[in-house]
Motif scaffolding. Structure first.
Motif, short mmCIF file in Angstrom:
data_model
loop_
_atom_site.label_atom_id
_atom_site.label_comp_id
_atom_site.label_asym_id
_atom_site.label_seq_id
_atom_site.Cartn_x
_atom_site.Cartn_y
_atom_site.Cartn_z
N ASN A 20 0.84 -1.21 0.00
CA ASN A 20 0.00 0.00 0.00
C ASN A 20 0.87 1.25 0.00
O ASN A 20 0.56 2.24 -0.67
CB ASN A 20 -0.92 0.02 1.22
CG ASN A 20 -1.85 -1.16 1.30
OD1 ASN A 20 -1.94 -1.82 2.34
ND2 ASN A 20 -2.55 -1.46 0.21
N PHE A 23 3.12 1.62 -3.38
CA PHE A 23 2.41 1.98 -4.60
C PHE A 23 2.61 3.45 -4.95
O PHE A 23 2.76 3.81 -6.12
CB PHE A 23 0.91 1.69 -4.45
CG PHE A 23 0.10 2.24 -5.59
CD1 PHE A 23 0.03 1.55 -6.79
CD2 PHE A 23 -0.56 3.46 -5.49
CE1 PHE A 23 -0.69 2.07 -7.88
CE2 PHE A 23 -1.28 3.99 -6.56
CZ PHE A 23 -1.35 3.29 -7.75
N ASP A 182 -10.29 1.80 -6.83
CA ASP A 182 -8.87 1.95 -7.12
C ASP A 182 -8.15 2.46 -5.87
O ASP A 182 -8.74 2.54 -4.79
CB ASP A 182 -8.65 2.90 -8.31
CG ASP A 182 -9.22 4.30 -8.05
OD1 ASP A 182 -9.37 4.70 -6.88
OD2 ASP A 182 -9.51 5.00 -9.04
N GLU A 183 -6.88 2.81 -6.03
CA GLU A 183 -6.08 3.19 -4.87
C GLU A 183 -6.61 4.47 -4.19
O GLU A 183 -6.31 4.71 -3.02
CB GLU A 183 -4.62 3.38 -5.27
CG GLU A 183 -3.88 2.07 -5.53
CD GLU A 183 -4.23 1.43 -6.86
OE1 GLU A 183 -3.89 0.24 -7.06
OE2 GLU A 183 -4.85 2.10 -7.72
N GLU A 186 -10.52 3.11 -1.96
CA GLU A 186 -10.49 1.79 -1.33
C GLU A 186 -11.29 1.80 -0.03
O GLU A 186 -11.64 2.85 0.50
CB GLU A 186 -9.05 1.38 -1.03
CG GLU A 186 -8.18 1.19 -2.25
CD GLU A 186 -6.78 0.75 -1.89
OE1 GLU A 186 -6.20 1.36 -0.97
OE2 GLU A 186 -6.29 -0.20 -2.50
#
Length: 222
Positions: A20, A23, A182-183, A186
């Motif tokens: 996490n 990224f 998506d990031e 979330e």
């Protein structure tokens, strides 16, 4: 439709983990270059805060979860142990691992069962295979939905009525919202999402829905 059995299921996404964080520095390479990523200190703090919330909530209800079902990836196992310690029986299930299985996202490859049994002796790993098969081809949404159905059927076979599931953002998002964020969109780390699952008299799964008026104290992301 005859509903004869309800079960309360609380879903928790794991704490903040290495991939996490990476990224935002490496992009998708954070998912492909690191296998079975662990929690970072921030993730452990989130899980500890979640434990305090659970202890407070369960004390008010004068009960505790009957069983915790957990994905056998390191980040979920660490989260479950930090929140529940040895207070509740825990069982690992392969159907709870993160989506996608197969393909390039190797952060979703778990350790061998024998190693997991050594690291986490208080967790029951008898339901998982010795090795997690990994294909070069990424699993489809249909296959993910099949894993989700397998979970609902497994929960229906249990005698336990209050169940906690510790899993992942994409998995839980698809299960409760039919949507994978998506990031930037979330699910919250270590936040309890409460659902009711309904079954008929033969323990066949009928439907599940989120109890959105059951709000837990917010867990700080930082």
């Amino acid at each position: 439709m005859c509903i004869l059995m309800n079960k309360q299921v609380i879903f928790i996404r794991h704490g903040y983990a290495l991939h996490n964080d990476l990224f935002w520095k490496l992009g998708k390479k954070a998912y492909s270059d690191y296998v079975d990523t662990p929690l970072l200190n921030r993730g452990f703090l989130q899980a500890h805060h979640c434990r305090e919330i659970f202890l407070k909530e369960m004390k008010q209800l004068d009960r505790k979860p009957d069983i915790v079902l957990v994905s056998p990836l390191t980040r979920t196992l660490q989260t479950a142990m930090c929140i529940f310690s040895n207070d509740v029986k825990m069982k690992a299930l392969d159907c709870l691992v993160e989506y996608p299985q197969g393909g390039f996202e190797k952060c979703n490859i778990r350790k061998k069962r024998k190693m997991l049994e050594t690291i986490y002796p208080s967790i029951d790993f008898t339901e998982i295979d010795q090795n997690l098969l990994w294909s070069e081809q990424q699993e489809s949404m249909g296959e993910l939905n099949g894993r989700i159905n397998k979970l609902w059927n497994y929960i229906g076979s249990l005698e336990e009525k209050l169940i906690v599931v510790v899993s992942h953002s994409s998995y839980i998002g698809q299960l409760k919202d039919q949507k994978i964020g998506d990031e930037n969109n979330e699910l919250k780390h270590c936040y309890p999402y409460v659902m009711t699952a309904e079954y008929d008299d033969e323990k066949n799964f009928l439907r599940a829905y989120e109890i959105k008026d059951h709000a837990f104290e917010e867990i700080p992301e930082e």
